[in-house]
Design a protein around this motif. Sequence first.
Motif, PDB file in Angstrom:
ATOM      1  N   GLN A  61      12.602  -4.070   2.317  1.00 42.72           N
ATOM      2  CA  GLN A  61      11.333  -3.487   1.867  1.00 42.72           C
ATOM      3  C   GLN A  61      11.546  -2.142   1.168  1.00 42.72           C
ATOM      4  N   ASP A  98      10.850   2.978   5.523  1.00 42.47           N
ATOM      5  CA  ASP A  98      10.476   1.652   6.030  1.00 42.47           C
ATOM      6  C   ASP A  98      11.543   1.222   7.023  1.00 42.47           C
ATOM      7  N   SER A 119      -6.841  -0.418   7.706  1.00 39.06           N
ATOM      8  CA  SER A 119      -7.995  -1.036   7.034  1.00 39.06           C
ATOM      9  C   SER A 119      -9.236  -1.046   7.915  1.00 39.06           C
ATOM     10  N   GLU A 140      -0.744  -3.535  10.168  1.00 38.85           N
ATOM     11  CA  GLU A 140      -2.083  -3.311  10.731  1.00 38.85           C
ATOM     12  C   GLU A 140      -2.114  -3.779  12.181  1.00 38.85           C
ATOM     13  N   LYS A 184       1.540   0.979  14.975  1.00 41.72           N
ATOM     14  CA  LYS A 184       1.107   2.302  14.490  1.00 41.72           C
ATOM     15  C   LYS A 184       1.312   3.365  15.580  1.00 41.72           C
ATOM     16  N   ILE A 200       0.829  -1.207   0.000  1.00 39.82           N
ATOM     17  CA  ILE A 200       0.000   0.000   0.000  1.00 39.82           C
ATOM     18  C   ILE A 200       0.867   1.263   0.000  1.00 39.82           C
TER      19      ILE A 200
HETATM   20  N1  NAD Z   1      -3.248  -4.773   1.448  1.00 42.57           N
HETATM   21  C1  NAD Z   1      -4.398  -4.143   1.255  1.00 42.57           C
HETATM   22  O1  NAD Z   1      -5.215  -4.518   0.399  1.00 42.57           O
HETATM   23  C2  NAD Z   1      -4.722  -2.912   2.053  1.00 42.57           C
HETATM   24  C3  NAD Z   1      -5.724  -2.051   1.584  1.00 42.57           C
HETATM   25  C4  NAD Z   1      -5.980  -0.873   2.298  1.00 42.57           C
HETATM   26  C5  NAD Z   1      -5.276  -0.577   3.465  1.00 42.57           C
HETATM   27  N2  NAD Z   1      -4.312  -1.453   3.896  1.00 42.57           N
HETATM   28  C6  NAD Z   1      -3.588  -1.075   5.123  1.00 42.57           C
HETATM   29  O2  NAD Z   1      -2.343  -0.499   4.751  1.00 42.57           O
HETATM   30  C7  NAD Z   1      -1.352  -0.795   5.756  1.00 42.57           C
HETATM   31  C8  NAD Z   1      -0.174  -1.479   5.094  1.00 42.57           C
HETATM   32  O3  NAD Z   1      -0.620  -2.684   4.491  1.00 42.57           O
HETATM   33  P1  NAD Z   1       0.227  -3.435   3.362  1.00 42.57           P
HETATM   34  O4  NAD Z   1      -0.711  -4.371   2.703  1.00 42.57           O
HETATM   35  O5  NAD Z   1       1.000  -2.469   2.570  1.00 42.57           O
HETATM   36  O6  NAD Z   1       1.235  -4.294   4.275  1.00 42.57           O
HETATM   37  P2  NAD Z   1       2.703  -4.768   3.912  1.00 42.57           P
HETATM   38  O7  NAD Z   1       2.999  -5.879   4.853  1.00 42.57           O
HETATM   39  O8  NAD Z   1       2.851  -4.985   2.456  1.00 42.57           O
HETATM   40  O9  NAD Z   1       3.596  -3.493   4.297  1.00 42.57           O
HETATM   41  C9  NAD Z   1       3.787  -3.066   5.605  1.00 42.57           C
HETATM   42  C10 NAD Z   1       5.148  -2.416   5.669  1.00 42.57           C
HETATM   43  O10 NAD Z   1       5.307  -1.829   6.964  1.00 42.57           O
HETATM   44  C11 NAD Z   1       6.668  -1.999   7.308  1.00 42.57           C
HETATM   45  N3  NAD Z   1       6.808  -1.831   8.749  1.00 42.57           N
HETATM   46  C12 NAD Z   1       6.491  -2.677   9.728  1.00 42.57           C
HETATM   47  N4  NAD Z   1       6.752  -2.134  10.925  1.00 42.57           N
HETATM   48  C13 NAD Z   1       7.234  -0.899  10.676  1.00 42.57           C
HETATM   49  C14 NAD Z   1       7.678   0.153  11.484  1.00 42.57           C
HETATM   50  N5  NAD Z   1       7.670   0.058  12.826  1.00 42.57           N
HETATM   51  N6  NAD Z   1       8.104   1.281  10.879  1.00 42.57           N
HETATM   52  C15 NAD Z   1       8.118   1.367   9.545  1.00 42.57           C
HETATM   53  N7  NAD Z   1       7.702   0.408   8.721  1.00 42.57           N
HETATM   54  C16 NAD Z   1       7.273  -0.712   9.284  1.00 42.57           C
HETATM   55  C17 NAD Z   1       7.037  -3.382   6.811  1.00 42.57           C
HETATM   56  O11 NAD Z   1       8.456  -3.538   6.680  1.00 42.57           O
HETATM   57  C18 NAD Z   1       6.308  -3.392   5.470  1.00 42.57           C
HETATM   58  O12 NAD Z   1       7.123  -2.913   4.422  1.00 42.57           O
HETATM   59  C19 NAD Z   1      -2.061  -1.630   6.809  1.00 42.57           C
HETATM   60  O13 NAD Z   1      -2.539  -0.800   7.834  1.00 42.57           O
HETATM   61  C20 NAD Z   1      -3.218  -2.240   6.031  1.00 42.57           C
HETATM   62  O14 NAD Z   1      -4.288  -2.623   6.837  1.00 42.57           O
HETATM   63  C21 NAD Z   1      -4.001  -2.593   3.223  1.00 42.57           C
END
Ligand code: NAD
Length: 321
Positions: free
Chosen positions: A41, A36, A123, A96, A101, A17
Motif C-alpha cells: 500500500q 501504512d 466515515s 473503518e 483506529k 483517502i
Molecule cells: N472511500 C471513501 O469514499 C471514503 C470517504 C471518506 C472517508 N473514508 C474513510 O477513510 C478511511 C480510509 O478509507 P479508504 O477508502 O482509504 O480505505 P482503504 O482500504 O483504501 O485504505 C485503508 C488503508 O489503511 C491501511 N491500514 C489498515 N490497518 C492499518 C494499520 N493498523 N495501520 C496503518 N495502516 C493501516 C491499509 O493498508 C490501507 O492502505 C476510512 O475510515 C473510511 O471510512 C472513506
Amino acid sequence: MKMAGIEKVAVLGGGLIGSSWATNFLWKGLKVNIYDISYKQISTAGNRVRVNLEYLVSKGILTQERMDSALAHATYTSSLEEAVTDVQFIQESVLENYEVKQSVLAEVDKYAPADAVFASSTSGLLITEISKNSKRPDRCLGAHPYNPPHLIPLVEISKGQKTSEDTVRRACDFYKSLGKEPIVLQKEALGFIANRLSMALYREAVDLVVRGVCSVEDVDKAVNFGPGLRYALMGPNLIYQLGGGLHGIEGLLKHVENSVELWWEDMATWKKWPPGWYETAREGVNREMANRSPEQGRNTEEITRWRDDGLIEILKLLKKI
Ligand SMILES: NC(=O)c1ccc[n+]([C@@H]2O[C@H](COP(=O)([O-])OP(=O)(O)OC[C@H]3O[C@@H](n4cnc5c(N)ncnc54)[C@H](O)[C@@H]3O)[C@@H](O)[C@H]2O)c1
C-alpha cells in the motif's frame, strides 16, 4: 511552507483517502509523512500521489516546479513512530473499524508531540469511541472528507465528549487555510451530516429499483440531470426557497405539504440491504457504464478521470480552486 501554524502533517493509512489527503497537503506546500502497515500500500500510495499531482499539473493548477518540490516533501514509511514524531497535525485514514483506529491512536499517543491534532477521516464512527482509551482525547476529532478529498472542499468536523475547543479551532483554521469548507457538528451523530443525507437518498434509490419503478441507470440519470445539477450550487433549503418564488421556502413547504405527507407514508424504510441488492446494483451499474460514450469513460478509471475533470470545472465556477 506553514498553513495556520502547521508545517508538517502525518497521513496514517495510504489507501484511497490517505493518498488523496497526502496529495492535498503536498499540493499546498506542506511536508507530509505517509504511513501504512502494508508495504504494497505504501508503494501504491506513492504512485497515487504522483498521478494525482501530475493530473493537477496537466490541468494547469500546479506548476511542474511546485510538483517536483511537493514530491520531494513526501516521506513514505512503515514506522508509525517516524511518521508522527515531528508533526503538528495527524490525518488518520486507516480501516473503518474501531479496534484498528484505537490501536493506531494508542501508538500516536506514544510517539506524537502532545499538542499535535489527531483528525480521523472516519466515515461515520464516533470520535468519543475512537478516543476512549487515549491519553489525549482532547486533541482528537473526526474530520470526514468526501472522496476525493484533494478536490472536494467539505470536511465534517465532529467532536468527541472530551475534544477541546482549541483542537476544533486549530483544525478548522488549518482546513480553511487549505481552501476547505469545514462544518462543525453541534453534537455527535453516526454518519455525520453528508453521509446520512447520501444514504437517505440511496435508500430510496434502492427501493425504487426493487419496487420495479425504474432501473439503476435511470435512478442515476434522475439525480444527475435533475437535482444533482442544483446540488452543485446550493443545498436543499435554498433550493426550496427559490422553488417557493415570492413565497419562499415556507410557501413551498405549505404548498406541497399534503402531497409530501402521502409520499413519506409510502417511502422506503429498509434497515438492511434488500435481498439480492448487491447483484442488482452490480449488474445495473455495469449496464450503465457500458451505455456511456467513450468520452465519458466506460470503466472505473476512465470515469474517475472524467469526474475529476468535471469537478475541477465546477470548483473553478465556485471559485474554490
Ligand atoms: N472511500 C471513501 O469514499 C471514503 C470517504 C471518506 C472517508 N473514508 C474513510 O477513510 C478511511 C480510509 O478509507 P479508504 O477508502 O482509504 O480505505 P482503504 O482500504 O483504501 O485504505 C485503508 C488503508 O489503511 C491501511 N491500514 C489498515 N490497518 C492499518 C494499520 N493498523 N495501520 C496503518 N495502516 C493501516 C491499509 O493498508 C490501507 O492502505 C476510512 O475510515 C473510511 O471510512 C472513506
